[in-house]
Scaffold this active site. Sequence first.
Site, PDB file in Angstrom:
ATOM      1  N   HIS A 286      29.373  72.503  26.578  1.00 14.67           N
ATOM      2  CA  HIS A 286      30.370  73.802  26.293  1.00 14.67           C
ATOM      3  C   HIS A 286      29.994  74.718  24.895  1.00 14.67           C
ATOM      4  CE1 HIS A 286      32.502  72.019  22.783  1.00 14.67           C
ATOM      5  NE2 HIS A 286      32.379  70.753  23.626  1.00 14.67           N
ATOM      6  N   ASP A 287      29.822  75.860  25.329  1.00 11.27           N
ATOM      7  CA  ASP A 287      29.656  76.701  24.011  1.00 11.27           C
ATOM      8  C   ASP A 287      28.107  77.003  23.857  1.00 11.27           C
ATOM      9  OD1 ASP A 287      32.642  77.929  23.735  1.00 11.27           O
ATOM     10  OD2 ASP A 287      32.756  75.467  23.334  1.00 11.27           O
TER      11      ASP A 287
ATOM     12  N   GLY B   2      27.962  70.263  22.044  1.00  8.84           N
ATOM     13  CA  GLY B   2      28.753  71.903  22.352  1.00  8.84           C
ATOM     14  C   GLY B   2      28.146  72.503  20.993  1.00  8.84           C
TER      15      GLY B   2
END
Length: 262
Positions: free
Chosen positions: A121-122, A139
Amino acid sequence: MAAIHPTALVDPKAQLDSSVSVGPYAVIGPHVRIGAGTTVGAHCVIEGHTTIGQDNRIFQFASVGAQPQDKKYAGEPTRLEIGDGNTIREFVTINTGTVQDEGLTRIGHDCWIMAYVHIAHDCRLGDHIILANAVQLAGHVHLGDWVFLGGLTGVHQFGRVGAHAMTAFQTRLAQDVPPFVTAGGNPAEAQSINAEGLKRRGFSPERITLIKQMYRLLYRQGLTLHAARQQIDALRGEVAEADADIALMQDFLTSATRGIVR
């Protein structure tokens, strides 16, 4: 109509260009948009608020746009954006973002992502990136343009790798890798500059020589980071075409929060 295999499950709300190809048993969710010329292999799952550009090749068994592996995630409509001309091989997993960041995972254009890679994520990936087999990005990792990460490289969360940098096989990155630098080891250490990669991208010998000077100031002169940055800045104007490289290095070093590999 898109060329959708009869065994594929494509939500009626998904937006697929008429030239998209979807293989057997693939699953595509309602918030997915896929651009012209992209092919989706057998058994792929593409879900979440995911936008995929043109002329991408997504091989069988990839998982694209799944929820982030973050226990704080509470179902927010976070996103994944993938650019044009990327190759995503078997068993790659790419997650959407989280609201703790900007709610977005993004992959640029012309990236080559080999089997078993995880992009958490991200993460933010630039253009022309190569991730060899089983690279693992935690992340919030940021990769600059033209980065090449060797097989089984692992990058700590919030880690950054600067443009044109490279890692060796099985490298463990707990700190940032500045632009142009080749790193390797567990934990990672700086080894050289990515000279061969720069030559292939058309960097002149004079420009590469100046980049080597920056590397020596950072790693071979026993200078503090502050002193090295001052001397790097003094190189401006020596090779006009390399001033942008100096600016790229300085911007990266200024914003480094985890420290750089040594």
